[in-house]
Design a protein around this motif. Structure first.
Motif, PDB file in Angstrom:
ATOM      1  N   UNK A  61       0.834  -1.166   0.016  1.00  8.35           N
ATOM      2  CA  UNK A  61      -0.023   0.085   0.140  1.00  8.35           C
ATOM      3  C   UNK A  61       0.835   1.324   0.046  1.00  8.35           C
ATOM      4  N   UNK A  62       2.182   1.077  -0.111  1.00  2.38           N
ATOM      5  CA  UNK A  62       3.008   2.547  -0.172  1.00  2.38           C
ATOM      6  C   UNK A  62       2.825   3.370  -1.120  1.00  2.38           C
ATOM      7  N   UNK A  63       2.626   2.766  -2.330  1.00  5.31           N
ATOM      8  CA  UNK A  63       2.244   3.909  -3.514  1.00  5.31           C
ATOM      9  C   UNK A  63       0.996   4.517  -3.458  1.00  5.31           C
ATOM     10  N   UNK A  64       0.087   3.527  -3.008  1.00  2.00           N
ATOM     11  CA  UNK A  64      -1.429   4.142  -2.810  1.00  2.00           C
ATOM     12  C   UNK A  64      -1.274   4.964  -1.811  1.00  2.00           C
ATOM     13  N   UNK A  65      -0.660   4.965  -0.751  1.00  2.00           N
ATOM     14  CA  UNK A  65      -0.745   6.031   0.320  1.00  2.00           C
ATOM     15  C   UNK A  65      -0.062   7.310  -0.152  1.00  2.00           C
ATOM     16  N   UNK A  66       0.965   7.238  -0.943  1.00  2.00           N
ATOM     17  CA  UNK A  66       1.776   8.692  -1.700  1.00  2.00           C
ATOM     18  C   UNK A  66       0.690   9.208  -2.488  1.00  2.00           C
ATOM     19  N   UNK A  67       0.000   8.527  -3.301  1.00  2.04           N
ATOM     20  CA  UNK A  67      -0.754   8.885  -4.438  1.00  2.04           C
ATOM     21  C   UNK A  67      -1.899   9.690  -3.430  1.00  2.04           C
ATOM     22  N   UNK A  68      -2.454   8.939  -2.347  1.00  4.72           N
ATOM     23  CA  UNK A  68      -3.499   9.515  -1.685  1.00  4.72           C
ATOM     24  C   UNK A  68      -3.074  10.865  -0.887  1.00  4.72           C
ATOM     25  N   UNK A  69      -2.041  10.962  -0.326  1.00  6.39           N
ATOM     26  CA  UNK A  69      -1.279  12.260   0.105  1.00  6.39           C
ATOM     27  C   UNK A  69      -1.379  13.288  -0.998  1.00  6.39           C
ATOM     28  N   UNK A  70      -0.987  12.777  -2.132  1.00  6.29           N
ATOM     29  CA  UNK A  70      -0.932  13.881  -3.186  1.00  6.29           C
ATOM     30  C   UNK A  70      -2.386  14.108  -3.785  1.00  6.29           C
ATOM     31  N   UNK A  71      -3.435  13.538  -3.366  1.00  3.91           N
ATOM     32  CA  UNK A  71      -4.611  13.856  -3.801  1.00  3.91           C
ATOM     33  C   UNK A  71      -4.778  13.168  -5.255  1.00  3.91           C
ATOM     34  N   UNK A  72      -3.992  12.208  -5.852  1.00  3.23           N
ATOM     35  CA  UNK A  72      -4.017  11.764  -7.139  1.00  3.23           C
ATOM     36  C   UNK A  72      -5.037  10.628  -7.245  1.00  3.23           C
ATOM     37  N   UNK A  73      -5.482  10.271  -5.948  1.00  2.24           N
ATOM     38  CA  UNK A  73      -6.440   8.976  -5.921  1.00  2.24           C
ATOM     39  C   UNK A  73      -7.247   9.319  -4.783  1.00  2.24           C
ATOM     40  N   UNK A 111      -5.875  18.823   2.109  1.00  2.00           N
ATOM     41  CA  UNK A 111      -5.382  19.081   0.839  1.00  2.00           C
ATOM     42  C   UNK A 111      -6.115  20.180  -0.323  1.00  2.00           C
ATOM     43  N   UNK A 112      -5.426  20.736  -0.858  1.00  2.68           N
ATOM     44  CA  UNK A 112      -6.287  21.431  -1.744  1.00  2.68           C
ATOM     45  C   UNK A 112      -5.176  22.256  -2.607  1.00  2.68           C
ATOM     46  N   UNK A 113      -5.332  23.059  -3.391  1.00  3.90           N
ATOM     47  CA  UNK A 113      -4.079  23.824  -4.350  1.00  3.90           C
ATOM     48  C   UNK A 113      -3.311  24.300  -3.435  1.00  3.90           C
ATOM     49  N   UNK A 114      -3.490  24.839  -2.319  1.00  6.05           N
ATOM     50  CA  UNK A 114      -2.539  25.561  -1.464  1.00  6.05           C
ATOM     51  C   UNK A 114      -1.720  24.276  -0.806  1.00  6.05           C
TER      52      UNK A 114
END
Lengths: 229, 141
Positions: free
Chosen positions: A39-51, A65-68
């Protein structure tokens, strides 16, 4: 601080993240460790709001999370995200046009640091060169945090050594670094904090120097204990 | 004076910052770092020893607390000029080495005189060998 609180995520019926909570501090190197599929990559993607996530909260310095938030975090993916026909210098100009925090002077320093050739086409780069290029794009942004997805995966020894140097340099000074890896032998003395993830859950999170000091154990020792028990 | 900052082999089970402190002590005890000598900045040390900048910072803090180094205002840190501290470092390192030696030789139960003779012979051999290779100019230790 990046604060991940009780985050859940699933793909269809499969649970990918199952109540994940941890923090990554500014000015520290945090390593997210786990076997493939943990789940490592999923977690990073979640932090970045990519998923999307299906429960829980993620905050950067107390803000959701948001543009700011994105202006304060840079993401280094484990694959090229720009067109293969593009040249390195064109990619850098693209970054300058579209990323507010892009720092061209720093990016040029990084270009020299990694020994990249600015006219090289992205599609012609070796895997090691591509990893350095991606890191240049990420570190070339003036952000408080930088996330790296498997910066060492499948890369030749010398590229790996060069990338490792980033972690002991002023390039990351004062920033919060969160990266994933499953090869920690070379990295264990460089990280401040290790977060072990398995089956979508954090099973242990610790300060590496404290574990060495108090228990006389290496990060690898702790991993063996946790994963083989 | 030669320091091989980048060739320090860290072990993975002792805190890195204490291994850095130990490296400094060895350099001081062997005269490679001298009293009053300016040492690299925290940032330089991190890059040279390939360690996390926070670890370099922690090592320097520890060395300041042990009065191994002194930092005044904004000037670069220096090795202390305090003779008492420098002598302590030397005896500390010798003490540790002797403890380790005694710890491992104790199991063999060798009479003390025989042991001391052996130590003397070996030590002289080693010193001669080393000074021989120093003259050859290839030994950097």
């Amino acid at each position: 601080m990046i604060k991940v609180e009780n985050v859940h995520k699933r793909y269809g019926l499969r649970k990918i993240l199952n109540g994940v909570s941890f923090t990554a501090e500014k000015g520290q190197i945090t390593c997210l460790i786990g076997i493939n599929g943990a789940g490592k990559s999923s977690l990073l993607h979640a932090i970045m709001g990519l998923t999307p996530i299906h429960g829980g909260h993620i905050a950067i310095d107390g803000q959701p999370l948001g543009t700011a938030g994105y202006e304060r975090i840079a993401f280094v993916p484990d694959h090229l995200t720009m067109p293969p026909g593009m040249r390195i210098n064109e990619a850098m100009r693209f970054m300058e046009d579209f990323y507010k925090g892009w720092n061209m002077a720093r990016a040029n320093d990084l270009l020299r640091f990694f020994g990249l050739e600015s006219t090289e086409r992205l599609g012609n780069m070796s895997k090691g060169t591509a990893a350095k290029f991606s890191l240049m794009l990420g570190l070339g942004q003036d952000t408080d945090y930088i996330l790296m997805d498997e910066p060492f995966s499948g890369i030749d020894l010398f590229s790996r050594e060069k990338i490792t140097e980033v972690f002991s340099s002023e390039l990351i000074e004062g920033r919060g670094v969160l990266f994933t890896t499953h090869e920690i032998a070379e990295m264990e003395r460089l990280m401040d904090k290790a977060v072990l993830i398995q089956d979508g859950k954090i099973i242990r999170s610790f300060d590496c120097e404290a574990v060495r000091y108090q228990e006389g154990k290496s990060v690898l020792d702790v991993m063996r204990e946790v994963y083989q028990s | 004076m030669e320091n091989e900052w980048d060739s320090v082999a860290f072990n993975s089970r002792d805190p890195v910052y204490l291994q850095v402190v130990r490296y400094f002590k060895e350099q001081i005890a062997t005269g490679k770092l001298q009293a009053g000598q300016v040492i690299p900045s925290r940032r330089e040390l991190g890059a040279m020893m390939k360690i996390n900048p926070n670890t370099a910072q922690k090592a320097y803090k520890e060395m300041e607390e042990q009065q191994l180094i002194v930092t005044e205002g904004n000037s670069p840190s220096r090795i202390t000029g305090d003779g008492a501290v420098l002598r302590t470092i030397r005896s500390e390192l010798i003490g540790e080495a002797v403890d380790a030696f005694v710890g491992s030789v104790r199991k063999v139960k060798v009479p003390i005189d025989e042991l001391l003779d052996l130590v003397r012979t070996k030590y002289m051999e080693e010193m001669n060998r080393q000074s021989g290779s120093d003259e050859g100019g290839t030994n950097h230790d």
